[in-house]
Design an enzyme around this catalytic site. Structure first.
Site, PDB file in Angstrom:
ATOM      1  N   SER A 251      35.014  40.835  29.031  1.00  0.00           N
ATOM      2  CA  SER A 251      36.005  41.892  28.934  1.00  0.00           C
ATOM      3  C   SER A 251      37.374  41.326  29.221  1.00  0.00           C
ATOM      4  O   SER A 251      37.517  40.352  29.963  1.00  0.00           O
ATOM      5  CB  SER A 251      35.713  42.990  29.951  1.00  0.00           C
ATOM      6  OG  SER A 251      35.970  42.478  31.240  1.00  0.00           O
ATOM      7  N   LYS A 252      38.381  41.952  28.618  1.00  0.00           N
ATOM      8  CA  LYS A 252      39.717  41.378  28.744  1.00  0.00           C
ATOM      9  C   LYS A 252      40.270  41.533  30.153  1.00  0.00           C
ATOM     10  O   LYS A 252      41.273  40.929  30.485  1.00  0.00           O
ATOM     11  CB  LYS A 252      40.655  41.963  27.690  1.00  0.00           C
ATOM     12  CG  LYS A 252      40.900  43.427  27.795  1.00  0.00           C
ATOM     13  CD  LYS A 252      41.862  43.840  26.690  1.00  0.00           C
ATOM     14  CE  LYS A 252      41.989  45.344  26.658  1.00  0.00           C
ATOM     15  NZ  LYS A 252      42.548  45.843  25.434  1.00  0.00           N
ATOM     16  N   ARG A 253      39.604  42.328  30.970  1.00  0.00           N
ATOM     17  CA  ARG A 253      40.052  42.412  32.355  1.00  0.00           C
ATOM     18  C   ARG A 253      39.808  41.103  33.094  1.00  0.00           C
ATOM     19  O   ARG A 253      40.464  40.789  34.073  1.00  0.00           O
ATOM     20  CB  ARG A 253      39.311  43.527  33.097  1.00  0.00           C
ATOM     21  CG  ARG A 253      39.988  44.834  32.891  1.00  0.00           C
ATOM     22  CD  ARG A 253      39.243  45.963  33.535  1.00  0.00           C
ATOM     23  NE  ARG A 253      39.781  47.191  32.993  1.00  0.00           N
ATOM     24  CZ  ARG A 253      40.347  48.144  33.710  1.00  0.00           C
ATOM     25  NH1 ARG A 253      40.395  48.035  35.005  1.00  0.00           N
ATOM     26  NH2 ARG A 253      40.836  49.204  33.140  1.00  0.00           N
ATOM     27  N   ASN A 255      38.834  37.973  31.288  1.00  0.00           N
ATOM     28  CA  ASN A 255      39.063  36.807  30.439  1.00  0.00           C
ATOM     29  C   ASN A 255      39.912  37.272  29.276  1.00  0.00           C
ATOM     30  O   ASN A 255      39.631  38.327  28.741  1.00  0.00           O
ATOM     31  CB  ASN A 255      37.723  36.373  29.810  1.00  0.00           C
ATOM     32  CG  ASN A 255      37.127  35.158  30.446  1.00  0.00           C
ATOM     33  OD1 ASN A 255      37.831  34.246  30.840  1.00  0.00           O
ATOM     34  ND2 ASN A 255      35.821  35.143  30.531  1.00  0.00           N
TER      35      ASN A 255
END
Ligand code: GLU
Length: 493
Positions: A251-253, A255
Site C-alpha cells: 500500500s502506498k502508505r 511503500n
C-alpha cells in the site's frame, strides 16, 4: 491454439507497480508460447476513470519496456480496446441472459436491499441475497412499462459448491451461498466489471487470465457467465499479491506504489522489471539478475510460488546498483544520467527562479540540489515551528498530502489552489502553514518558489516527501487517524 493473454487495468489513479507486475507475467507467458499480449482499458466506472491516468499507464509500462500487441493506442483486430467505446455491446448480452432465464430485472431500492439483508442475518441465513430479489413476471412487466429504474442481476445457485481450476492453486472451492446475485448491468445502462470483463475476454479470444489473487472471489460469477453463454472459459491463474516488508498488502502508505516514483528516483527500468520478475518467481539457477528476454526464454509459470512476494525497496536499490555497475558502459552511464537529469529538471519552469539567484553557474548546485535528490535527509527538529504546535504541523502535512493525492491535474496553479484551500480551512496564516511544507519538499524553510518546485518534482516525489516528513514526526496512531480523517472530511466539505 494461439495463447492470448491480457491485462485489463482500470485507469484510476497512478500507474501501479502491481499492474506492471501482472503485465510482466502475462507478457512472458504469451511470448514464451509464441502468443499475443493485449492491453484493454476497463473504464466502465466513468466517475473514477480518467484519460490522464490511462496515458500514465501506457507511458509507465513503455518506460519499463513492456509492449503490447493489441491495445487502445496500437489498435488490433478486436478494436476498440477501451470498454467505454464498447458500451453499446454489453446490454444485448445481459438481455439474452434474462431471456434465457439466467438473469433477471431487479427493481429493489437500496433501502429494500438493506431490509432483506437484515432479515436474512436475523434468520441465520447467509447475507448473499439472490432469490429474494426476483419478482413475479407480471410485476416485472408492469414496472418495465412504467419505466421504473432497474438493474440486471445474475442468477446464482442458492447452495452447493463452485469448483474452479487454477493453474497455480489447483482446485478452488467456493460455496455458492457466499456469492451474491451479481449486478451485470447498472441502472444507467453501463455494464459492471464482471459482465464487461467476461464478454471482452471471450470476444478478444483470451486463452489465459493471469491476474492478482484479489480476483479469485469474482471467478465463480465469471464461470457462471461462461456457462450461461455457452462459451469456453479461459484458463485461470491467480498470482500472489505483492506485500510490504511487514507482509501486509502493498500500500502506498508504506511503500511508494506508483511506477513514476521509481522513474523519478532514478532507477533503471531494466532493474525495476527484473525486480518485479523476482516477485514470486525465480530463474532456473536462481540467478538474481536477468533481462526481460532472459525471463521470457526461461519462463515457466508453474515456478511461481504462492508465498506472498515482498516488495522491498532496499532489495530493489541493491539490484539497481548491480545494473548500473555491470550493464552500463561509461558512455551509456553518461547518456542515461544526462537523460534523467534533463527529464527531471524542466528548465523552462526553473530558469526564472535559478537565473535570478546566481552569480556564477556553479551557484546552481545548492539551489537545484533538492530537485535532483531522492528522499531528503531530515531530522524532526527541522520541523520545529515557532507559531504552531507539532500536532498542527502534522495536520498541515497530512491534509496537504490527502488533498494532493486527489489532484489529477498536476499544475502549479492547481497545487497552489489546493494549498490555499487547506490553509484557509485550517484558519492558518499562509506563512505559518507553508513552513513545514517548505521543509518537507526543499529541506529548508527558505527555498525558492515551492509551488514551482512541487510542479517540477511531480506528484509522486512531492507526495513521497510529504509522507516521509509525516513519518519522521511519528505520523498518527490508529486512533488519531480516525479523528484526523474526520477533521479532514469536515474541512473538505
Ligand atoms: N479491471 C480489473 C482491474 O482493474 C481487471 C481484473 C482482471 O484482470 O480480470 O484490475
Amino acid at each position: 491454439m494461439t495463447v492470448r493473454t491480457r491485462i485489463a487495468p482500470s485507469p484510476t489513479g497512478d500507474p501501479h507497480v502491481g499492474t506492471a507486475y501482472i503485465a510482466l507475467f502475462n507478457l512472458c507467458f504469451a511470448k514464451q508460447h509464441g502468443g499475443q499480449f493485449i492491453l484493454r482499458i476497463e473504464d466502465t466506472d466513468q466517475t473514477r476513470s480518467s484519460s490522464e491516468s490511462e496515458e500514465d499507464i501506457f507511458k509507465a509500462l513503455r518506460w519499463l519496456g513492456i509492449e503490447w500487441d493489441e491495445g487502445p493506442d496500437v489498435g488490433g483486430p478486436h478494436a476498440p480496446y477501451r470498454q467505454s467505446e464498447r458500451k453499446h455491446m454489453y446490454r444485448d448480452y445481459a438481455e439474452t441472459l434474462v431471456k434465457n432465464g439466467h438473469a433477471f430485472y431487479c427493481f429493489r431500492t437500496p433501502e429494500e436491499l438493506d431490509a432483506i439483508r437484515e432479515a436474512r442475518t436475523e434468520a441465520g441465513l447467509s447475507t448473499g441475497i439472490k432469490g429474494d430479489l426476483e419478482l413475479p413476471e407480471e410485476e416485472v412487466q408492469r414496472k418495465l412499462a412504467a419505466n421504473e429504474p432497474y438493474v440486471i442481476r445474475l442468477k446464482v445457485p442458492e447452495e452447493g459448491v463452485c469448483v474452479l481450476q487454477d493453474k497455480l492453486r489447483g482446485t478452488i472451492e467456493i460455496e455458492w451461498s457466499q456469492v451474491d446475485a451479481q449486478i451485470l448491468l447498472k441502472s444507467d445502462g453501463m455494464p459492471t466489471y464482471h459482465l464487461a470483463n467476461v464478454v471482452d475476454d471471450h470476444l478478444m479470444e483470451i486463452t489465459h487470465v493471469i491476474r492478482g489473487e484479489e480476483w479469485i472471489s469474482s471467478a465463480p460469477k465469471h464461470q457462471l457467465l461462461y456457462k450461461y453463454f455457452g462459451w469456453e472459459m479461459p484458463e485461470l491463474c491467480h498470482m500472489p499479491l505483492l506485500r510490504n516488508p511487514d507482509k501486509s498488502k502493498l500500500s502506498k502508505r508504506k511503500n511508494p506504489t506508483s511506477i513514476n516514483f521509481y522513474e523519478r528516483m532514478g532507477y533503471m527500468p531494466e532493474a525495476v522489471l527484473n525486480f518485479l520478475g523476482r516477485m514470486g518467481w525465480s530463474m532456473p539457477q536462481e540467478q538474481e539478475k536477468f533481462s526481460l528476454q532472459e525471463m521470457i526464454d526461461n519462463f515457466d509459470i508453474s515456478r511461481v510460488s504462492l508465498g506472498g512476494p515482498i516488495f522491498d525497496v532496499e532489495k530493489l536499490s541493491w539490484l539497481n546498483g548491480l545494473w548500473i555497475r555491470e550493464n552500463l558502459t561509461p558512455d551509456t552511464f553518461v547518456e542515461r544520467v544526462t537523460q534523467w537529469v534533463t527529464t527531471n529538471t524542466q528548465w523552462n519552469a526553473l530558469v526564472p527562479h535559478v537565473q535570478s539567484r546566481v552569480n556564477t553557474f556553479s551557484d546552481i548546485a545548492p539551489i537545484l540540489n533538492f530537485m535532483l535528490a531522492g528522499m531528503l535527509p531530515l531530522k524532526p527538529e527541522d520541523f520545529s515551528h515557532n507559531k504552531i504546535d507539532e500536532s498542527q504541523v502534522k495536520r498541515v502535512l497530512q491534509f496537504t498530502l490527502w488533498r494532493l493525492e486527489a489532484q489529477r491535474q498536476w499544475t502549479k496553479d492547481n497545487i497552489f489552489a489546493d494549498i490555499k484551500f487547506i490553509c484557509g480551512a485550517m484558519g492558518l496564516k499562509m506563512g505559518d502553514f507553508m513552513q513545514p511544507i517548505f521543509v518537507a519538499i526543499a529541506g529548508t524553510p527558505n527555498s525558492w518558489s515551492i509551488m514551482d518546485s512541487m510542479a517540477v518534482l511531480g506528484p509522486d516525489m512531492t507526495r513521497a516527501r510529504l509522507r516521509a516528513a509525516l513519518d519522521l514526526l511519528g505520523g498518527f496512531s490508529k486512533k488519531e487517524t480516525k479523528k484526523v480523517e474526520k477533521e479532514y472530511q469536515e474541512i473538505s466539505k
